[in-house]
Scaffold this active site. Sequence first.
Site, PDB file in Angstrom:
ATOM      1  N   GLU A   1       9.923  53.958  24.159  1.00 21.61           N
ATOM      2  CA  GLU A   1      11.280  53.454  23.971  1.00 21.61           C
ATOM      3  C   GLU A   1      11.498  52.154  24.736  1.00 21.61           C
ATOM      4  O   GLU A   1      12.067  51.197  24.216  1.00 21.61           O
ATOM      5  CB  GLU A   1      12.306  54.485  24.441  1.00 21.61           C
ATOM      6  CG  GLU A   1      12.220  55.804  23.719  1.00 21.61           C
ATOM      7  CD  GLU A   1      11.299  56.813  24.407  1.00 21.61           C
ATOM      8  OE1 GLU A   1      10.167  56.450  24.818  1.00 21.61           O
ATOM      9  OE2 GLU A   1      11.700  57.980  24.537  1.00 21.61           O
TER      10      GLU A   1
ATOM     11  N   CYS B   1      13.118  60.049  27.928  1.00 20.95           N
ATOM     12  CA  CYS B   1      13.236  60.558  29.297  1.00 20.95           C
ATOM     13  C   CYS B   1      14.477  59.941  29.954  1.00 20.95           C
ATOM     14  O   CYS B   1      15.136  59.065  29.380  1.00 20.95           O
ATOM     15  CB  CYS B   1      11.978  60.223  30.092  1.00 20.95           C
ATOM     16  SG  CYS B   1      11.799  58.459  30.515  1.00 20.95           S
TER      17      CYS B   1
END
Length: 129
Positions: A55, A85
């Site tokens: 990401e 996360c």
Amino acid sequence: MDNKELYRIALDATKNSYAPFSGFRVGAALLTKDGRLFTGVNVENSSLGATICAERTACVKAVSEGYREFEAIAVASPGEDAWPCGICRQFLYEFAPDLRVISGKDEDSLKEYRLYELLPEGFRLEEHI
């Protein structure tokens, strides 16, 4: 672009993942507000703290090309759920608290949340944006 298509692009990106330690290959596909697409993969490192998630890879690529307004991100790992996360949630929140976040074990079991739902009370210095 629909969620399944975005997810398929993220899943395809996993082939470039570098995950020799965990074996957990992750790909991300980040869609800008104006329709540009940036992919990223996780890149692990012998110094585990230097590992970067898919990401953040996609987001850094986009920002380095001048894009800072994002619509959606799909995160994929073959046969696994792969949600961002905590670090990635905060990193993305800097640019798009309302970002659509899409993931699932496969394209038929996708779920979608807004980033602010995954990171309630996210931290952002508005005056610097």
